[in-house]
Design a protein around this motif. Sequence first.
Motif, PDB file in Angstrom:
ATOM      1  N   GLU A  33      56.596   7.853 -44.948  1.00 35.49           N
ATOM      2  CA  GLU A  33      57.158   8.871 -45.838  1.00 35.49           C
ATOM      3  C   GLU A  33      58.364   8.322 -46.603  1.00 35.49           C
ATOM      4  N   GLY A  34      59.177   7.515 -45.937  1.00 35.86           N
ATOM      5  CA  GLY A  34      60.304   6.900 -46.621  1.00 35.86           C
ATOM      6  C   GLY A  34      59.853   5.979 -47.741  1.00 35.86           C
ATOM      7  N   GLY A  35      58.773   5.262 -47.508  1.00 36.28           N
ATOM      8  CA  GLY A  35      58.219   4.403 -48.545  1.00 36.28           C
ATOM      9  C   GLY A  35      57.744   5.195 -49.744  1.00 36.28           C
ATOM     10  N   LYS A  36      57.167   6.348 -49.495  1.00 30.56           N
ATOM     11  CA  LYS A  36      56.726   7.207 -50.605  1.00 30.56           C
ATOM     12  C   LYS A  36      57.918   7.666 -51.431  1.00 30.56           C
ATOM     13  N   PHE A  37      59.000   8.052 -50.750  1.00 29.99           N
ATOM     14  CA  PHE A  37      60.189   8.475 -51.493  1.00 29.99           C
ATOM     15  C   PHE A  37      60.703   7.329 -52.356  1.00 29.99           C
ATOM     16  N   ALA A  38      60.791   6.141 -51.775  1.00 33.06           N
ATOM     17  CA  ALA A  38      61.307   4.990 -52.514  1.00 33.06           C
ATOM     18  C   ALA A  38      60.423   4.665 -53.715  1.00 33.06           C
ATOM     19  N   ALA A  39      59.126   4.603 -53.482  1.00 31.25           N
ATOM     20  CA  ALA A  39      58.201   4.162 -54.531  1.00 31.25           C
ATOM     21  C   ALA A  39      57.958   5.225 -55.592  1.00 31.25           C
ATOM     22  N   GLU A  40      57.950   6.493 -55.180  1.00 29.18           N
ATOM     23  CA  GLU A  40      57.545   7.552 -56.105  1.00 29.18           C
ATOM     24  C   GLU A  40      58.715   8.292 -56.743  1.00 29.18           C
ATOM     25  N   VAL A  41      59.869   8.313 -56.077  1.00 25.62           N
ATOM     26  CA  VAL A  41      61.001   9.097 -56.595  1.00 25.62           C
ATOM     27  C   VAL A  41      62.047   8.216 -57.280  1.00 25.62           C
ATOM     28  N   LEU A  77      64.533   1.393 -50.177  1.00 32.37           N
ATOM     29  CA  LEU A  77      65.358   1.986 -51.229  1.00 32.37           C
ATOM     30  C   LEU A  77      65.950   0.907 -52.131  1.00 32.37           C
ATOM     31  N   ASN A  78      66.419  -0.188 -51.533  1.00 31.19           N
ATOM     32  CA  ASN A  78      67.025  -1.254 -52.326  1.00 31.19           C
ATOM     33  C   ASN A  78      65.996  -1.977 -53.182  1.00 31.19           C
ATOM     34  N   SER A  79      64.787  -2.127 -52.699  1.00 36.33           N
ATOM     35  CA  SER A  79      63.727  -2.695 -53.525  1.00 36.33           C
ATOM     36  C   SER A  79      63.435  -1.780 -54.702  1.00 36.33           C
ATOM     37  N   ALA A  80      63.385  -0.498 -54.424  1.00 34.10           N
ATOM     38  CA  ALA A  80      62.993   0.466 -55.445  1.00 34.10           C
ATOM     39  C   ALA A  80      64.060   0.658 -56.502  1.00 34.10           C
ATOM     40  N   ASN A  81      65.336   0.665 -56.092  1.00 31.05           N
ATOM     41  CA  ASN A  81      66.387   0.964 -57.058  1.00 31.05           C
ATOM     42  C   ASN A  81      67.747   0.733 -56.391  1.00 31.05           C
ATOM     43  N   GLN A  82      68.237  -0.490 -56.460  1.00 33.87           N
ATOM     44  CA  GLN A  82      69.502  -0.811 -55.798  1.00 33.87           C
ATOM     45  C   GLN A  82      70.657   0.011 -56.352  1.00 33.87           C
ATOM     46  N   ALA A  83      70.693   0.196 -57.658  1.00 30.60           N
ATOM     47  CA  ALA A  83      71.819   0.918 -58.266  1.00 30.60           C
ATOM     48  C   ALA A  83      71.888   2.347 -57.743  1.00 30.60           C
ATOM     49  N   TRP A  84      70.757   3.038 -57.676  1.00 28.66           N
ATOM     50  CA  TRP A  84      70.745   4.408 -57.155  1.00 28.66           C
ATOM     51  C   TRP A  84      71.153   4.416 -55.694  1.00 28.66           C
ATOM     52  N   THR A  85      70.654   3.457 -54.933  1.00 28.02           N
ATOM     53  CA  THR A  85      70.877   3.432 -53.486  1.00 28.02           C
ATOM     54  C   THR A  85      72.345   3.245 -53.149  1.00 28.02           C
ATOM     55  N   MET A  86      73.124   2.715 -54.063  1.00 27.69           N
ATOM     56  CA  MET A  86      74.547   2.516 -53.780  1.00 27.69           C
ATOM     57  C   MET A  86      75.310   3.840 -53.689  1.00 27.69           C
ATOM     58  N   TYR A  87      74.802   4.899 -54.282  1.00 32.32           N
ATOM     59  CA  TYR A  87      75.509   6.189 -54.192  1.00 32.32           C
ATOM     60  C   TYR A  87      75.504   6.728 -52.758  1.00 32.32           C
ATOM     61  N   PRO A  88      74.348   6.824 -52.102  1.00 31.28           N
ATOM     62  CA  PRO A  88      74.383   7.276 -50.696  1.00 31.28           C
ATOM     63  C   PRO A  88      74.715   6.161 -49.712  1.00 31.28           C
ATOM     64  N   GLY A  89      74.563   4.897 -50.127  1.00 33.46           N
ATOM     65  CA  GLY A  89      74.686   3.786 -49.186  1.00 33.46           C
ATOM     66  C   GLY A  89      76.026   3.691 -48.502  1.00 33.46           C
ATOM     67  N   LEU A  90      77.131   3.850 -49.250  1.00 34.90           N
ATOM     68  CA  LEU A  90      78.457   3.705 -48.657  1.00 34.90           C
ATOM     69  C   LEU A  90      78.847   4.885 -47.771  1.00 34.90           C
ATOM     70  N   SER A  91      78.112   5.983 -47.897  1.00 36.61           N
ATOM     71  CA  SER A  91      78.424   7.143 -47.049  1.00 36.61           C
ATOM     72  C   SER A  91      78.246   6.813 -45.570  1.00 36.61           C
ATOM     73  N   HIS A  92      77.281   5.953 -45.255  1.00 35.30           N
ATOM     74  CA  HIS A  92      77.051   5.594 -43.853  1.00 35.30           C
ATOM     75  C   HIS A  92      78.252   4.859 -43.274  1.00 35.30           C
ATOM     76  N   GLY A  93      78.810   3.935 -44.052  1.00 31.84           N
ATOM     77  CA  GLY A  93      79.978   3.200 -43.580  1.00 31.84           C
ATOM     78  C   GLY A  93      81.177   4.109 -43.408  1.00 31.84           C
ATOM     79  N   ALA A  94      81.379   5.037 -44.353  1.00 31.95           N
ATOM     80  CA  ALA A  94      82.488   5.978 -44.241  1.00 31.95           C
ATOM     81  C   ALA A  94      82.341   6.845 -42.999  1.00 31.95           C
ATOM     82  N   LEU A  95      81.113   7.263 -42.754  1.00 30.18           N
ATOM     83  CA  LEU A  95      80.849   8.095 -41.582  1.00 30.18           C
ATOM     84  C   LEU A  95      81.139   7.316 -40.296  1.00 30.18           C
TER      85      LEU A  95
END
Length: 599
Positions: free
Chosen positions: A45-53, A119-137
């Motif tokens: 399902e995660g792959g579908k989100f990455a590839a399709e969204v 997510l990074n394969s599909a769109n690294q620039a988009w993935t950077m918006y939620p990506g740093l939230s994990h480190g902050a958390l």
Amino acid sequence: MAVYTPPLRDMQFVLHELLNVTDELKMLPAHAEIDADTINAVLEEGGKFAAEVIFPLNQSGDREGCTYDKATKSVTAPTGFKEAYAKYVEGGWPALAIEPAYGGQGLPIVVNQCFYEMLNSANQAWTMYPGLSHGALECLHAHGTEAQKQLYLPKLTSGEWTGTMCLTEPHCGTDLGLLRTKAEPVAGAPEGTYKLTGQKIFISAGEHDLAPNIVHLVLARLPDAPAGSKGISLFVVPKFKINADGSLGERNPIFCSAIEHKMGINGSATCQMMLDGAEGTLVGAPHKGLAAMFVMMNAARLGVGNQGLGLTEVAYQNAVAYAKDRRQMRSLSGPKQPDQPADTIIVHPDVRKMLLTARAYAEGGRALAIYIALLIDRELNTDDEDERKDCADQVALLTPIVKAFLTDNAWLATSHCMQVYGGHGYIKEWGMEQYVRDARINMIYEGTNTIQSLDLLGRKVLGDNGAKLKKFGKLIAEFVEEEGTNEALQEFVNPLAELGDKVTKLTTELGMKAFGNADEVGAAAVDYLRVVGHLVFAYFFARSAKIALAKQGSGDPFYTAKLHTARFYFAKLLPETAGLMRSARTGVAPLMAMDEALF
């Protein structure tokens, strides 16, 4: 025109055949019930989100970039990014590997690792918006007060708010001891409340329209702070102040003053941030902010390595598709497709070398990235203190390798894959030049790859007389001992054992040189990290080859391809280590002998 198919089969191989993660997870109470079917279903399902969204937004986001409104000091992300983020939140993806106490789903980090690769394969620039939230958390979870945890962690877990790390200032990058941002206590406010003033630059996702609030983790100095890195404190500074009932209050004066116009990742807002008396609360102890921030920095370094891995995979997929379709000349050994006017370029040896280089770096990087994620799962969830220490040591050793080796490899791989296209690779419409541009930043930020190399050799290896390195070396020695008499594996075992011995000898030599002149570490570190990176990859490829040899009779072409890739790696990529070790041994003299006036 670009394509992307999530590499689920290879992920399943690494997870279930190479690393046997479900057996490992059964030993951890928090994950004892996780089975392979659950992991596979989530990743499908995660792959579908990455590839399709988000993949369809990659090229358009690069072309459009972000928009800065000077009047409102606001940033608008490229068209479709906000809607995609809403789907990401709606699907519960931010909470995947977060503990249930804060609203998370409690899945293992290895699952999140695979999801984020896609997510990074599909769109690294988009993935950077939620990506740093994990480190902050993670940072707030480790060092925040109970009040801070209750206030911020549920919102970061759900994805309702996003997070950033605000470190760099115009006059200092890696040398954070030079930072000038000040924090003054607020009279009459609850203890631990400060007003921050200063400037930060290169802040990824520092301002955007995807989420209503942004949680900034900011390094600053208290009035009585000692000079240097020992005088840095950490603060959590929200974009909007938060009312007692949890609702958003007035705007906090931490503003984006401009966005950077960059070589790549154009869909990601890289912001200059101004703090003009912005209210924040202290995280952890005074003057101990750098240690607290290292939780986030290490998470970010692993994340950047994953960005390199994602780009390597998607560039490879596109280059293969092109090479199988593009016709150019004939094979030197005679026509391979005589009924056509020319052969497809995949018949040419050097095209295959470029493709196999990218494939090997993707598969080796995936094995390493999932392995270190499993180590983190074990470290965080085991009841055995010795196991926790061993896992922590391996994570410390491998983190700079993940960050630097995987991103160096991504730069090489994306460049090779663009070369496969010939002139078309240089044209934007094919999408390949974007992967090259996007890959280049990953070698620079979150500590340049030279900084990672210095960290590996100077701190992680020589700093404890090789203790951490010996722990990984023990894994290699055990594998070599087990398979030393296996004739079918000698083409993998012998080079692995030989390189392991050479790394031990090289490490000793460099340690002795460093006693006489610390600059010897700086001269050898980059070469050294690449050698150790190859040693780690060789270990995983040798183990993968063992599995592939045992299963190639199954008729599944996957194992045949895995074996071919391992053979290519040992034959064509691992020999790089010979030149690297020779370069490392030349020492500092060729670098420092020339007077700087002659430059």
